[in-house]
Write a protein that holds these residues in place. Structure first.
Motif, PDB file in Angstrom:
ATOM      1  N   ARG A 380       0.830  -1.455   0.062  1.00 53.43           N
ATOM      2  CA  ARG A 380       0.290  -0.226   0.231  1.00 53.43           C
ATOM      3  C   ARG A 380       0.829   0.861   0.167  1.00 53.43           C
TER       4      ARG A 380
ATOM      5  N   SER B  53       6.258   1.906  -1.743  1.00 53.75           N
ATOM      6  CA  SER B  53       6.167   0.514  -2.151  1.00 53.75           C
ATOM      7  C   SER B  53       6.062   0.175  -3.119  1.00 53.75           C
ATOM      8  N   ASP B 179       7.083  -3.174   4.810  1.00 55.71           N
ATOM      9  CA  ASP B 179       6.185  -2.289   4.335  1.00 55.71           C
ATOM     10  C   ASP B 179       5.700  -1.552   5.128  1.00 55.71           C
TER      11      ASP B 179
HETATM   12 MG   LIG Z   1       2.989   2.484   0.351  1.00 63.66          MG
END
Ligand SMILES: [Mg+2]
Ligand SMILES: Nc1ncnc2c1ncn2[C@@H]1O[C@H](COP(=O)(O)OP(=O)(O)OP(=O)(O)O)[C@@H](O)[C@H]1O
Lengths: 380, 242
Positions: A380, B53, B179
């Motif tokens: 994301r 990302s 992430d």
């Molecule tokens: Mg991201």
């Protein structure tokens, strides 16, 4: 415990609809097949109740091409010589089996099926439910015995009037139980009475069947083969259990009842497959992120597919596990209502095979969801 | 800070990646080059939508770049990840790469130990008792051994993330990509996670890349990259003014 089974148990409220669908389909198929088989057992009653213990060694000889026990045509009594004298075979006896016209005591007629047999203790043909007392009573001319379930239909419970068969007055000397009829009530009597009642419809020196007992099942099959080879044109021979099977099969195909059941079963299968597919699909979607992680970690996709297929297998197993006891319970219930549901192992095994196949199909179909899982969806 | 090897084990070279077509066309990465070293934990920061990302996905072999190369040390030789067939890349990821995401993504039905075991079993690393032993050893390092029989619903957010870290590290990967691993956690648990990741890099010689918005993570890392509008620059670890 496998991951698939553990997931199934943990999310049981999700899988319950799939399991229920499988239970429903399996019950539909098993009960319908069982009912049909139970129903068509009736068509072979004269064979199945003629000394059941010897059903693998009684030889039936009748007219050519008789597809079912109720459709035999008269054969000359002289055919007796074709059987007699063969080693390992007891002397044959005659069996008269014919449709006849039954006039109810209160008027009106019904078709009935006459079963005229020898009545002595050694005889093979008389129905096993005929007690020595009934056999003794039947040795009087023009006496008959019917099944309890047909008493009302033939109006034998009325006090006035006398029943007639083919216009000749008969006397009911007793009733038996458990021999239900389909189109025509069974009427049990002696060969002598049967011959009198049939009159000119059964030519003199004719019979419908010969029954002979072989020493062993092997000998019975041998003699049947010999007779078929020797007299292929005007006579047919069967071992009792084969003739029984043939009679049921004939009526099953003839009435296309199998086709009707097939459609109903197909419908049940489609409903079951769709619901099972939906269950597996929603479960796969719910686990999509977890599966996506595994894919990102380099776990091959087929591992996930195998897990979904395992789940479909367990849904099938659990669904059928619920279906079988229910089927057996409903069979007892049907028995109380007078219907015979024949849940022989072939029916149960066939149901299991078809249902497992259905679940495997639903599982394979749900694999489309596995192919759509993308590790990128996690970022994301 | 421990001594860091001078040869990178993962290099992104002139990476470009755009999304969309025509008027909607937008470059998420523009000529980005980056090197990751064994035993090093790197932090990648930048404003929302800057392409963090995207860079992580390209480097980790999940998203194909438009141009540029990703060279990775696999068995002592540098291989171009995006020149591999998808099957080869899958096998490469299985051998070398671990992932941690903001959502913990643990199987609700499985225990902490099983979350690790499934990777070992299905990845062909270890099965049966050996798989259990390796999973327990990993959980022990993360201080999660007492919780090994608990399912995710019985674990706190921080504990869940520790299980997720265990799942990423249990196969002993050369590269770990995280992430926003701390953004669903409170600061205390976030610190714990960063400590564990740092230990993972320093003790096991893995290259770890952490993407985050949070400046408080700076003390836990060895290098710090800033990404903005698709351009990457390395920044000093001590903020100016100190
Ligand atoms: Mg991201
Ligand atoms: N699948 C996609 N299709 C189109 N545009 C995308 C897609 N994925 C990302 N983008 C765009 O590319 C740019 C970079 O996205 P990316 O997710 O790499 O940013 P990010 O730095 O991780 O942001 P955040 O900090 O909010 O997570 C963003 O402008 C985003 O809108």
């Amino acid at each position: 415990m496998s991951y698939a089974l553990q997931t199934l148990w943990h999310e049981r409220q999700r899988y319950v609809s799939g399991v229920f669908a499988v239970t429903f389909s399996a019950m539909l198929i098993a009960l319908q097949c069982g009912l049909l088989l139970g129903l068509f057992k009736i068509t072979s009653i004269p064979i199945d109740h003629a000394t059941p213990a010897l059903r693998d060694r009684i030889i039936w000889v009748g007219s050519t091409g008789a597809p079912s026990v109720d459709l035999g045509k008269p054969i000359p009594a002289a055919f007796l010589t074709r059987l007699a004298g063969r080693p390992g075979i007891a002397p044959p006896e005659m069996y008269i089996a014919n449709f006849a016209n039954f006039t109810k005591p209160v008027g009106g007629t019904e078709l009935c099926f006459l079963l005229g047999t020898r009545l002595d203790d050694e005889a093979l043909a008389p129905a096993d439910v005929l007690t020595p007392e009934l056999r003794a009573a039947l040795s009087e001319p023009f006496t008959i015995v019917v099944d309890q379930s047909d008493v009302g239909r033939l109006k034998l419970d009325s006090s006035e009037g006398k029943p007639k068969i083919n216009g000749k007055e008969v006397r009911v000397v007793g009733v038996v139980a458990g021999l239900k009829s389909l189109a025509a009530p069974w009427v049990f009597c002696s060969t002598h009475t049967a011959r009198q009642l049939m009159g000119p419809m059964l030519p003199p020196d004719h019979t419908t069947y010969f029954l002979a007992r072989a020493d062993s099942p092997e000998r019975a099959r041998q003699v049947v083969t010999e007779l078929r080879d020797a007299y292929p044109d005007d006579m047919a021979a069967y071992v009792a259990e084969d003739f029984s099977y043939r009679s049921r099969e004939y009526w099953l195909t003839r009435t296309k009842a199998g086709v009707a059941i097939g459609y109903a079963a197909l419908l049940g299968l489609i409903v079951g497959a769709v619901i099972t597919y939906q269950t597996l699909k929603s479960a796969t979607e719910a686990s999509a992120k977890e599966f996506a992680i595994l894919l990102a970690l380099g776990i091959p996709r087929w591992r996930i597919s195998v897990m979904v297929l395992q789940q479909s297998f367990w849904v099938a197993v659990i669904g059928m596990g619920c279906a079988y006891p229910l089927c057996l319970g409903l069979r007892e219930l049907a028995r109380l209502g007078g219907a015979d549901v024949d849940l022989r192992w072939e029916v149960l095994a066939g149901t299991a095979a078809v249902t497992t196949f259905m679940c495997a199909g639903a599982g394979l179909w749900a694999l489309r969801g596995v192919r759509q899982i993308e590790p990128m969806s996690l970022l994301r | 800070m421990p001594a860091i090897s001078t040869t990178p084990t993962l290099r992104g070279v002139h990476l470009t990646r755009t999304y969309g077509d025509g008027a909607k066309r937008r470059a998420a990465l523009q000529d980005v080059s980056i090197s990751l070293y064994p035993g090093q934990i790197a932090l990648l920061m930048g404003p929302s939508g800057s392409g963090k990302s995207t860079l992580l996905a390209v480097l980790s072999g999940l998203l194909e770049p438009d141009s540029g190369q990703v060279l990775a040390d696999d068995g002592g030789e540098m291989h171009d990840v995006w020149a591999m067939t998808p099957k080869q890349r899958e096998a490469y990821r299985l051998r070398t790469t671990g992932f941690i995401f903001q959502g913990f993504n643990l199987f609700p039905a499985l225990t902490a130990r099983q979350q690790l075991e499934i990777v070992l079993n299905w990845g062909g690393y270890a099965a049966g008792g050996e798989g259990r032993r390796q999973a327990d050893e990993m959980l022990d390092r993360l201080g999660m051994l007492p919780n090994r029989s608990k399912k995710p619903s019985q674990l706190s957010g921080g504990e869940k993330q520790r299980v997720a870290i265990g799942r990423a590290l249990v196969k002993n990967p050369s590269f770990v990509f995280a992430d926003e691993p701390t953004s669903a956690l409170d600061w205390e648990n976030g610190q714990k996670v960063m400590e564990l990741l740092r230990d993972g890099a320093h003790d096991r010689g893995a290259s770890i890349l952490v993407v985050s918005h949070d400046h408080r993570l700076l003390p836990y890392v060895d290098v710090y990259y800033h990404l903005e509008d698709g351009h990457l620059e390395e920044r000093p670890l001590t903020p100016p003014g100190h």
